[in-house]
Design a protein around this motif. Structure first.
Motif, PDB file in Angstrom:
ATOM      1  N   GLY A  78       0.789  -1.231   0.000  1.00  0.00           N
ATOM      2  CA  GLY A  78       0.000   0.000   0.000  1.00  0.00           C
ATOM      3  C   GLY A  78       0.821   1.281   0.000  1.00  0.00           C
ATOM      4  N   ALA A  79       2.087   1.209  -0.423  1.00  0.00           N
ATOM      5  CA  ALA A  79       2.922   2.416  -0.459  1.00  0.00           C
ATOM      6  C   ALA A  79       3.921   2.328  -1.613  1.00  0.00           C
ATOM      7  CB  ALA A  79       3.660   2.584   0.858  1.00  0.00           C
ATOM      8  N   GLY A  80       4.568   3.457  -1.918  1.00  0.00           N
ATOM      9  CA  GLY A  80       5.495   3.491  -3.049  1.00  0.00           C
ATOM     10  C   GLY A  80       6.926   3.191  -2.672  1.00  0.00           C
ATOM     11  N   SER A  81       7.256   3.297  -1.386  1.00  0.00           N
ATOM     12  CA  SER A  81       8.661   3.134  -0.978  1.00  0.00           C
ATOM     13  C   SER A  81       8.986   1.659  -0.751  1.00  0.00           C
ATOM     14  CB  SER A  81       8.924   3.943   0.284  1.00  0.00           C
ATOM     15  OG  SER A  81       8.034   3.556   1.300  1.00  0.00           O
ATOM     16  N   PRO A  82      10.276   1.311  -0.877  1.00  0.00           N
ATOM     17  CA  PRO A  82      10.643  -0.105  -0.680  1.00  0.00           C
ATOM     18  C   PRO A  82      10.416  -0.555   0.761  1.00  0.00           C
ATOM     19  CG  PRO A  82      12.486   1.164  -1.609  1.00  0.00           C
ATOM     20  CD  PRO A  82      11.439   2.152  -1.185  1.00  0.00           C
ATOM     21  N   SER A  83       9.967  -1.780   0.912  1.00  0.00           N
ATOM     22  CA  SER A  83       9.803  -2.405   2.223  1.00  0.00           C
ATOM     23  C   SER A  83      11.180  -2.702   2.803  1.00  0.00           C
ATOM     24  CB  SER A  83       9.032  -3.707   2.040  1.00  0.00           C
ATOM     25  OG  SER A  83       9.248  -4.567   3.139  1.00  0.00           O
ATOM     26  N   LEU A  84      11.278  -2.759   4.120  1.00  0.00           N
ATOM     27  CA  LEU A  84      12.551  -3.114   4.747  1.00  0.00           C
ATOM     28  C   LEU A  84      12.948  -4.563   4.463  1.00  0.00           C
ATOM     29  CD1 LEU A  84      12.587  -0.314   6.005  1.00  0.00           C
ATOM     30  CD2 LEU A  84      13.331  -1.353   8.126  1.00  0.00           C
ATOM     31  N   HIS A  85      11.990  -5.361   3.955  1.00  0.00           N
ATOM     32  CA  HIS A  85      12.342  -6.706   3.494  1.00  0.00           C
ATOM     33  C   HIS A  85      13.377  -6.623   2.372  1.00  0.00           C
ATOM     34  CE1 HIS A  85       9.438  -9.183   5.681  1.00  0.00           C
ATOM     35  NE2 HIS A  85       8.546  -8.231   5.485  1.00  0.00           N
ATOM     36  N   SER A  86      13.390  -5.511   1.656  1.00  0.00           N
ATOM     37  CA  SER A  86      14.313  -5.334   0.526  1.00  0.00           C
ATOM     38  C   SER A  86      15.774  -5.351   0.968  1.00  0.00           C
ATOM     39  CB  SER A  86      14.021  -4.011  -0.188  1.00  0.00           C
ATOM     40  OG  SER A  86      12.664  -3.944  -0.577  1.00  0.00           O
ATOM     41  N   TRP A  87      16.019  -5.029   2.244  1.00  0.00           N
ATOM     42  CA  TRP A  87      17.384  -5.054   2.785  1.00  0.00           C
ATOM     43  C   TRP A  87      17.551  -6.205   3.781  1.00  0.00           C
ATOM     44  CZ3 TRP A  87      14.807  -0.439   1.822  1.00  0.00           C
ATOM     45  CH2 TRP A  87      15.432   0.433   0.924  1.00  0.00           C
ATOM     46  N   GLY A  88      16.611  -7.122   3.813  1.00  0.00           N
ATOM     47  CA  GLY A  88      16.707  -8.244   4.758  1.00  0.00           C
ATOM     48  C   GLY A  88      16.629  -7.799   6.197  1.00  0.00           C
ATOM     49  N   LEU A  89      15.895  -6.700   6.464  1.00  0.00           N
ATOM     50  CA  LEU A  89      15.811  -6.137   7.813  1.00  0.00           C
ATOM     51  C   LEU A  89      14.444  -6.374   8.460  1.00  0.00           C
ATOM     52  CD1 LEU A  89      17.629  -2.736   7.161  1.00  0.00           C
ATOM     53  CD2 LEU A  89      18.454  -4.563   8.664  1.00  0.00           C
ATOM     54  N   ALA A  90      13.630  -7.224   7.840  1.00  0.00           N
ATOM     55  CA  ALA A  90      12.298  -7.513   8.381  1.00  0.00           C
ATOM     56  C   ALA A  90      11.971  -8.982   8.166  1.00  0.00           C
ATOM     57  CB  ALA A  90      11.250  -6.641   7.701  1.00  0.00           C
ATOM     58  N   ILE A  91      11.117  -9.507   9.036  1.00  0.00           N
ATOM     59  CA  ILE A  91      10.624 -10.879   8.875  1.00  0.00           C
ATOM     60  C   ILE A  91       9.100 -10.871   9.027  1.00  0.00           C
ATOM     61  CG2 ILE A  91      12.724 -11.992   9.752  1.00  0.00           C
ATOM     62  CD1 ILE A  91      10.524 -12.583  12.232  1.00  0.00           C
ATOM     63  N   ASP A  92       8.470 -11.860   8.430  1.00  0.00           N
ATOM     64  CA  ASP A  92       7.029 -12.061   8.602  1.00  0.00           C
ATOM     65  C   ASP A  92       6.797 -13.430   9.225  1.00  0.00           C
ATOM     66  OD1 ASP A  92       6.381  -9.644   7.321  1.00  0.00           O
ATOM     67  OD2 ASP A  92       6.384 -10.599   5.347  1.00  0.00           O
ATOM     68  N   ILE A  93       5.877 -13.480  10.174  1.00  0.00           N
ATOM     69  CA  ILE A  93       5.457 -14.764  10.753  1.00  0.00           C
ATOM     70  C   ILE A  93       3.928 -14.796  10.873  1.00  0.00           C
ATOM     71  CG2 ILE A  93       7.583 -15.269  12.049  1.00  0.00           C
ATOM     72  CD1 ILE A  93       6.122 -14.219  14.574  1.00  0.00           C
ATOM     73  N   ASN A  94       3.385 -16.007  10.920  1.00  0.00           N
ATOM     74  CA  ASN A  94       1.938 -16.216  11.114  1.00  0.00           C
ATOM     75  C   ASN A  94       1.102 -15.341  10.175  1.00  0.00           C
ATOM     76  OD1 ASN A  94       2.936 -17.843  13.123  1.00  0.00           O
ATOM     77  ND2 ASN A  94       2.054 -16.719  14.825  1.00  0.00           N
ATOM     78  N   ALA A  95       1.544 -15.243   8.916  1.00  0.00           N
ATOM     79  CA  ALA A  95       0.918 -14.330   7.951  1.00  0.00           C
ATOM     80  C   ALA A  95      -0.567 -14.609   7.734  1.00  0.00           C
ATOM     81  CB  ALA A  95       1.669 -14.393   6.618  1.00  0.00           C
ATOM     82  N   ALA A  96      -0.943 -15.885   7.697  1.00  0.00           N
ATOM     83  CA  ALA A  96      -2.331 -16.241   7.375  1.00  0.00           C
ATOM     84  C   ALA A  96      -3.329 -15.682   8.391  1.00  0.00           C
ATOM     85  CB  ALA A  96      -2.473 -17.761   7.288  1.00  0.00           C
ATOM     86  N   TRP A  97      -2.873 -15.450   9.618  1.00  0.00           N
ATOM     87  CA  TRP A  97      -3.755 -14.970  10.695  1.00  0.00           C
ATOM     88  C   TRP A  97      -3.529 -13.496  11.020  1.00  0.00           C
ATOM     89  CZ3 TRP A  97      -0.707 -19.300  10.669  1.00  0.00           C
ATOM     90  CH2 TRP A  97      -1.374 -20.534  10.568  1.00  0.00           C
ATOM     91  N   ASN A  98      -2.605 -12.860  10.267  1.00  0.00           N
ATOM     92  CA  ASN A  98      -2.228 -11.481  10.569  1.00  0.00           C
ATOM     93  C   ASN A  98      -2.031 -10.703   9.278  1.00  0.00           C
ATOM     94  OD1 ASN A  98      -1.625 -11.422  13.713  1.00  0.00           O
ATOM     95  ND2 ASN A  98      -0.842 -13.368  12.921  1.00  0.00           N
ATOM     96  N   GLY A  99      -3.047 -10.744   8.433  1.00  0.00           N
ATOM     97  CA  GLY A  99      -2.973 -10.122   7.116  1.00  0.00           C
ATOM     98  C   GLY A  99      -2.834  -8.614   7.191  1.00  0.00           C
ATOM     99  N   PHE A 100      -2.235  -8.040   6.150  1.00  0.00           N
ATOM    100  CA  PHE A 100      -2.057  -6.591   6.081  1.00  0.00           C
ATOM    101  C   PHE A 100      -3.420  -5.886   6.122  1.00  0.00           C
ATOM    102  CE2 PHE A 100      -1.720  -2.672   3.511  1.00  0.00           C
ATOM    103  CZ  PHE A 100      -0.836  -1.982   4.328  1.00  0.00           C
ATOM    104  N   GLY A 101      -3.530  -4.898   7.016  1.00  0.00           N
ATOM    105  CA  GLY A 101      -4.765  -4.119   7.112  1.00  0.00           C
ATOM    106  C   GLY A 101      -5.846  -4.781   7.943  1.00  0.00           C
TER     107      GLY A 101
END
Ligand SMILES: [Zn+2]
Length: 138
Positions: A78-101
């Motif tokens: 939902g934004a134009g700037s790169p996610s911190l995942h782009s630098w390997g500085l973020a992780i996602d867990i339990n995505a199916a139960w914690n969707g964006f928004g």
């Protein structure tokens, strides 16, 4: 909170994959869905080790349902700037139960394992990203 502008300045364009390492997760921390190896920014190794240790010490391993990735060159949802995942500085867990928004379902205890270890949690953002933890400072 780290911004993508800061990452660009300090680390450089994500495509160069500068400061990226294969973090070989210590054997005593290999459990549940925690991967054996994580391709991430070198700055993540200490904090991730601590977060994993917290999860084990606090007996929350069963709450870690899925590991949904770290390094991924892409724009923020939902934004134009790169996610911190782009630098390997973020992780996602339990995505199916914690969707964006969507309202996050992550327990406070599990969130605290990461925030105590030096991560910011996306679940408290205006548009929540409950699956998302990113390093709080470079
Ligand atoms: Zn994320």
């Amino acid at each position: 909170m780290i911004t993508s502008a800061q990452c660009l300045k300090v680390i450089g364009p994500p495509e160069l994959e500068k400061d990226m390492v294969v973090f070989d997760v210590p054997t005593h921390l290999e459990m549940g869905v925690i991967p054996k190896k994580v391709y991430c920014n070198k700055r993540m190794v200490g904090p991730l080790t601590q977060a994993f240790q917290n999860i084990i010490n606090r007996e929350l391993v069963t709450q870690l349902k899925t590991w949904d990735g770290c390094f991924n060159i892409r724009k923020k949802r939902g934004a134009g700037s790169p996610s911190l995942h782009s630098w390997g500085l973020a992780i996602d867990i339990n995505a199916a139960w914690n969707g964006f928004g969507k309202p996050p379902t992550m327990s406070k205890e599990l969130v605290k394992c990461f925030t105590d270890a030096g991560f910011d949690w996306g679940g408290v953002w205006g548009k929540p990203d409950g699956m998302h933890f990113q390093l709080s400072s470079l």
